[in-house]
Structure formats: structure tokens, C-alpha cells
Write an enzyme that holds these catalytic residues in place. Structure first.
Site, PDB file in Angstrom:
ATOM      1  CG  LEU A  84      -2.056  -1.106   1.080  1.00 55.52           C
ATOM      2  CD1 LEU A  84      -3.003  -1.037   2.264  1.00 55.52           C
ATOM      3  CD2 LEU A  84      -2.845  -0.972  -0.225  1.00 55.52           C
ATOM      4  CB  VAL A 144       6.200  -5.469  -1.986  1.00 57.28           C
ATOM      5  CG1 VAL A 144       4.817  -5.577  -1.369  1.00 57.28           C
ATOM      6  CG2 VAL A 144       6.595  -6.780  -2.647  1.00 57.28           C
ATOM      7  CB  SER A 189       5.789   2.618 -17.303  1.00 51.69           C
ATOM      8  OG  SER A 189       6.336   3.901 -17.471  1.00 51.69           O
ATOM      9  CE  LYS A 193       8.521   0.476 -15.928  1.00 52.92           C
ATOM     10  NZ  LYS A 193       9.226   0.532 -14.718  1.00 52.92           N
ATOM     11  CG  HIS A 243       9.373   2.057 -20.649  1.00 49.88           C
ATOM     12  ND1 HIS A 243       9.690   2.630 -19.426  1.00 49.88           N
ATOM     13  CD2 HIS A 243       8.437   2.838 -21.201  1.00 49.88           C
ATOM     14  CE1 HIS A 243       8.959   3.721 -19.261  1.00 49.88           C
ATOM     15  NE2 HIS A 243       8.185   3.870 -20.322  1.00 49.88           N
ATOM     16  CG  ASN A 244      12.313   1.967 -16.615  1.00 52.96           C
ATOM     17  OD1 ASN A 244      11.223   1.873 -17.166  1.00 52.96           O
ATOM     18  ND2 ASN A 244      12.424   2.044 -15.313  1.00 52.96           N
ATOM     19  CD  GLU A 291      11.774   6.946 -17.746  1.00 53.94           C
ATOM     20  OE1 GLU A 291      10.883   6.082 -17.880  1.00 53.94           O
ATOM     21  OE2 GLU A 291      12.137   7.360 -16.628  1.00 53.94           O
ATOM     22  NE  ARG A 351      19.778   9.371 -15.973  1.00 55.22           N
ATOM     23  CZ  ARG A 351      18.537   9.132 -15.558  1.00 55.22           C
ATOM     24  NH1 ARG A 351      18.314   8.730 -14.328  1.00 55.22           N
ATOM     25  NH2 ARG A 351      17.522   9.288 -16.370  1.00 55.22           N
TER      26      ARG A 351
HETATM   27  P1  2AM Z   1       5.421  -1.632   4.480  1.00 57.43           P
HETATM   28  O1  2AM Z   1       4.330  -0.628   4.315  1.00 57.43           O
HETATM   29  O2  2AM Z   1       5.092  -2.649   5.518  1.00 57.43           O
HETATM   30  O3  2AM Z   1       6.779  -0.996   4.656  1.00 57.43           O
HETATM   31  C1  2AM Z   1       6.741  -0.266  -0.786  1.00 57.43           C
HETATM   32  O4  2AM Z   1       7.819  -0.014   0.049  1.00 57.43           O
HETATM   33  C2  2AM Z   1       5.937  -1.452  -0.295  1.00 57.43           C
HETATM   34  O5  2AM Z   1       6.799  -2.588  -0.140  1.00 57.43           O
HETATM   35  C3  2AM Z   1       5.262  -1.235   1.019  1.00 57.43           C
HETATM   36  O6  2AM Z   1       4.007  -1.811   0.950  1.00 57.43           O
HETATM   37  C4  2AM Z   1       6.169  -1.973   1.998  1.00 57.43           C
HETATM   38  O7  2AM Z   1       5.493  -2.472   3.119  1.00 57.43           O
HETATM   39  C5  2AM Z   1       6.613  -3.123   1.145  1.00 57.43           C
HETATM   40  N1  2AM Z   1       7.878  -3.687   1.613  1.00 57.43           N
HETATM   41  C6  2AM Z   1       9.094  -3.102   1.609  1.00 57.43           C
HETATM   42  N2  2AM Z   1      10.033  -3.936   2.086  1.00 57.43           N
HETATM   43  C7  2AM Z   1       9.415  -5.075   2.391  1.00 57.43           C
HETATM   44  C8  2AM Z   1       9.827  -6.334   2.917  1.00 57.43           C
HETATM   45  N3  2AM Z   1      11.122  -6.575   3.182  1.00 57.43           N
HETATM   46  N4  2AM Z   1       8.901  -7.289   3.110  1.00 57.43           N
HETATM   47  C9  2AM Z   1       7.609  -7.047   2.823  1.00 57.43           C
HETATM   48  N5  2AM Z   1       7.141  -5.882   2.316  1.00 57.43           N
HETATM   49  C10 2AM Z   1       8.020  -4.923   2.111  1.00 57.43           C
END
Ligand code: 2AM
Length: 482
Positions: free
Chosen positions: A13, A77, A131, A185, A188-189, A192, A289
Site C-alpha cells: 500500500l 512491494v 509505467s 519494462k 522502456h526505462n 527513457e 549521469r
Molecule cells: P510496508 O508498508 O510494511 O513498509 C513499498 O515499500 C511497499 O513494499 C510497502 O508496501 C512496503 O510495506 C513493502 N515492503 C518493503 N520492504 C518489504 C519487505 N522486506 N517485506 C515485505 N514488504 C516490504
């Protein structure tokens, strides 16, 4: 009354995940939201998702129980270990025919690995490039799914509904087997990176060779955006050039000239080296860069290393050369990108549809442009097209623009303004169209010091070794017939 079952679950989320969920909700799908930090689920339901059909889950088990079959679980995630951990935890909770979709910025090799690993379980895996940033995720991203083909019909209605549309067609289609979606993807990057570097070089030429003011430059980009260069990146460049800070002065000159990068451009360069495809422009964009990041060294060097004494003697008519050079270089860069796709497809056994890839990039994503519509047309007319530069529409364009590219590269070199992307585009163009290159000498050198043999020009398949240090010009040759 039993709670309505969800069409799809989305884990993760952060902003991208939230926006994709809201986008799916807008299109009538019921989404179950979940996150590692479970408190974020409730917060999301009470705030951003208030008044929607979105449901939440407080554990992976709870989430899985709330899904229609075949279950679809999408991950947004952090790439790498977070994806691996979730997939490992999900597999025991799912059954044959269920689908896991990784919509993060994973490396295609990781996606390839999961596709292979899950093959025996009957759980389908999709690695999907997404993207378009936060806005794209909310209102229509470009989506590039690849993996187990049997999963596609089940997720197609959802992903094509929420994707961007170009002339009414969804910027989302099946890319190909295993890691193909994430590979596309990644390219694509990389593209970009190349587009951005070319625009930066055009700005540099305008500023330091033509001596233009920022409002003039903004006007030029505005004009360019009305023609064949019409694209998101040209449009935002115009807006950036126009933008004034609170003190009424332009913001752009106040920004420190050191570029950051997250790595996907670099991966394209690495893949290009691994597959042996000359994707030179993207490579230069990545290195530019890196060079920009050496700010302190550059400041020191600027005081001791001399530049050029030559001054530009032309006028603003040069801008038309610059516009054409930008178009030509962009075309060369895309041609290189598609060469990489073609080689990777060959090596990995992917059936890539190049026209539909161009259409997926046509809208929703950072490189969206009118130009990609032309590329789509080229591949639609000839799906076997071996190189974009050889398409009749593009070969005509490049033959009129190449003289301008030479002007820009030459002027930049004479005046001492770096133009690595323009220069590499021109070098590639001249190399690609060269019937004879000096690699004969290179082969001779390799044979001289390493007895690597060389092939006889007029006898293909005949490899010989010469004793280059033999006396009196008396060379001994061994012939190997392959
Ligand atoms: P979180 O809100 O619990 O941090 C973007 O960072 C998304 O990836 C978030 O939903 C985050 O969850 C999740 N995330 C980042 N590292 C993670 C990990 N090691 N294990 C599970 N979820 C992770």
C-alpha cells in the site's frame, strides 16, 4: 450476509499500490488490499478508499479466503527480497490455477526464476512492468505483463480496463513468456534514459552554443511538441523551462547538476553487453549521469583543462538542425532498443510482438509519444522488420535528418560542448550503414598476438592463422574449414 468476494488482491500500500487499487475500483473490480504493516490497510480503508467497494485483509490467509477463484494476487512491494518473501509465503496458501502477479520493478531474471520455480506447482506467475508514475497508476498506466501464458486470459479484462488508452486501444497486452514483461519494462526505462539525455543535450546546445534565454528555449520546445517530437518528455521540458521560483527567477539554474539513478537504465546497459547488442545511446545516457555525479572533480578540472577557442558563428536557423538531430538520434536509440528486444527474444525463446510493445509505450508511460504510433505502424506493416531504420517511413526520415545530426555533433565538438548521446547516435548510424568496417585489422591483431585465426573475406567459413613474425615475409598459414 457474506462479504462480497474480491476479483483480485493487491499487496503493497505505498502510493503506486494504492493508486492501482483505486483505479481498479473505478473500473468496477472488487479489490482486497493487504500490506506487510497491517495497520496501513485500515488507514487506507478509512481514508483514500472511503466510500469505495475496496475490502481489506488482516493476514495473508484472510486475504486468500476473500478471493474469487482462480485467485489473483498482485504484488506491488519492493523488488528483490520483499517479492521473494511474499511469493514464498503465498505459494502454500494458493492452489493450481491461481495467479501471482509481480507489478514491481523486478529484474527480469528474478521473474524468470519464479516462473521456472512455480511451473511444477501449477500456480501461474506473471511479471508485469508498470509505467506512468503515480498519476499513471491512478488514471491509466502502461502495463507490460509476461510470464505463464495460461494466466493471461484471467487477468486481461482487469489490466486492459485500467491501462491507458491510445486512440481507444489499451496500452496493455501480453508481452511474452517468463521474464519478457519485466525485460520490456527495463528496456522502456533504458529508452527513457536515452530520451532524457538527448533532450538535456539539446538544452545544453541551446544554452551554451546558441546562447538562448530560458523563455526562448521554452518556446522552441513548445513548437517542437506540435510536430513529430510530440511527447510527454518534451512537454514537461517546456514546462520546467518556464517555471519560476517564488522569487520570480527561473528555478532550473538553481538545481545542482548531478543526476541520480535507480538502476533500470544501468540494467539495460548490462543486458546490452550480455546479449552483445550495440545499445550505445542508452549506455552513454547512463554514463552521462555517472559523469554528472562527479561534480567536485568537474569543478576542479574546469579550472585546469582547456576547452575550445572556437566560437559558433551560425544563427538560430541552427535550431532546425537541432530538432532534426533530436529526431534522428531518438530513432536510432529506439532502433537499438528493439534490436536488444529481438536478440533477447531469440535467446530466451520469447514470441515478442513488437507492434504491440510500441502500442503499450504509446500512452500512459514516461516515453509516450506520437513517434511510438509511427513505430507501431512500422511493425504492423511488417512484423518481420529486422531494424526500424530500414522501415520505409523511418529510412526516409533519417536520410533527411542525418545531415543535421552531423551538423550538431560537429558544432558541439568544435565548440567543446559535450553531446555524448548525439555523438553515439551518429557513430552507430555510420557504423550500421558501413559495408566495410576496420574489423579486418582487429582480427589481424587478434591473430597476431593470440592465434585467434581470421576468416578470409572471399571464402566465408575459411579460418586461417598466419605466422605474422615469419621471416622474409614468408608466412605459414593453417586453414580451418568450419
Ligand atoms: P510496508 O508498508 O510494511 O513498509 C513499498 O515499500 C511497499 O513494499 C510497502 O508496501 C512496503 O510495506 C513493502 N515492503 C518493503 N520492504 C518489504 C519487505 N522486506 N517485506 C515485505 N514488504 C516490504
Amino acid at each position: 450476509m457474506a462479504e462480497q468476494k474480491a476479483d483480485i488482491a493487491l499487496i503493497g500500500l505505498a502510493v503506486m499500490g494504492q493508486n492501482l487499487i483505486l483505479n481498479m475500483d473505478d473500473h468496477g473490480f472488487v479489490v482486497c488490499a493487504y500490506n506487510r504493516t497491517v495497520a496501513k490497510v485500515e488507514h487506507f480503508l478509512q481514508n483514500e478508499a472511503k466510500g469505495t467497494k475496496i475490502i481489506g485483509a488482516n493476514s495473508l490467509e484472510d486475504m486468500v479466503s476473500k478471493l474469487k477463484k482462480p485467485r489473483k494476487v498482485m504484488l506491488l512491494v519492493k523488488a528483490g527480497s520483499a517479492v521473494d518473501e511474499f511469493v514464498r509465503n503465498l505459494v502454500p496458501l494458493l492452489e493450481k490455477g491461481d495467479i501471482i502477479i509481480d507489478g514491481g520493478n523486478s529484474q527480469y531474471l528474478d521473474t524468470q526464476r519464479w516462473c521456472k520455480e512455480l511451473q511444477s506447482t501449477g500456480i501461474h506467475y506473471i511479471g508485469m512492468g508498470v509505467s506512468g508514475g503515480e498519476d499513471g497508476a491512478r488514471y491509466g498506466p502502461s502495463l507490460m505483463p509476461g510470464g505463464h501464458p495460461a494466466a493471461w486470459p484471467h487477468v486481461k479484462p482487469i489490466f486492459q480496463a485500467i491501462s491507458a488508452k491510445a486512440n481507444g486501444e489499451p496500452c496493455c497486452d501480453w508481452v511474452g513468456e517468463d521474464g519478457a514483461g519485466h525485460f520490456v519494462k527495463m528496456v522502456h526505462n533504458g529508452i527513457e534514459y536515452g530520451d532524457m539525455q538527448l533532450i538535456c543535450e539539446a538544452y545544453h546546445v541551446m544554452k551554451d552554443i546558441l546562447g538562448m534565454e530560458q523563455n526562448e528555449m521554452a518556446a522552441v520546445f513548445e513548437e517542437w511538441n506540435k510536430g513529430e517530437l510530440d511527447s510527454f518528455l518534451i512537454e514537461i521540458t517546456r514546462d520546467i523551462l518556464k517555471f519560476k521560483d517564488d522569487d520570480g527567477k527561473y528555478l532550473l539554474p538553481k538545481i545542482r547538476d548531478t543526476a541520480g539513478q535507480k538502476g533500470t537504465g544501468k540494467w539495460t546497459g548490462i543486458a546490452a553487453l550480455e546479449y552483445g547488442v550495440p545499445v550505445t545511446l542508452i549506455g552513454e545516457a547512463v554514463f552521462s549521469r555517472c559523469l554528472s555525479a562527479l561534480k567536485d572533480e568537474r569543478v576542479k578540472a574546469s579550472r585546469s583543462l582547456p576547452g575550445s577557442n572556437l566560437k559558433f558563428s551560425g544563427n538560430k536557423e541552427f535550431l532546425e538542425h537541432l530538432r532534426k538531430a533530436l529526431f534522428a538520434s531518438k530513432l536510432i536509440s529506439y532502433a537499438q532498443g528493439f534490436m536488444l528486444l529481438r536478440e533477447a527474444a531469440k535467446v530466451n525463446g520469447w514470441n515478442l510482438n513488437y507492434g504491440s510493445i510500441a502500442l503499450m509505450w504509446r500512452g500512459g508511460c514516461i516515453i509516450r509519444s506520437v513517434f511510438l504510433g509511427n513505430i507501431k505502424d512500422a511493425f504492423t506493416k511488417n512484423p518481420q522488420l529486422s531494424n526500424l531504420l530500414l522501415d520505409p517511413f523511418f529510412s526516409e526520415r533519417i536520410s533527411t535528418a542525418q545531415a543535421s545530426l552531423r551538423q550538431v555533433v560537429a558544432q558541439a565538438a568544435l565548440v567543446g560542448v559535450p553531446a555524448p548521446a548525439f555523438s553515439s547516435a551518429l557513430a552507430f548510424y555510420d557504423g550500421y550503414r558501413a559495408e566495410v568496417l576496420p574489423a579486418n585489422l582487429l582480427q589481424a591483431q587478434r591473430d597476431y598476438f593470440g592465434a585467434h585465426t581470421y576468416e578470409i573475406l572471399n571464402k566465408p567459413g575459411t579460418f586461417v592463422h598466419t605466422n605474422w613474425t615469419g621471416h622474409g615475409g614468408n608466412v605459414s598459414a593453417t586453414t580451418y574449414n568450419n
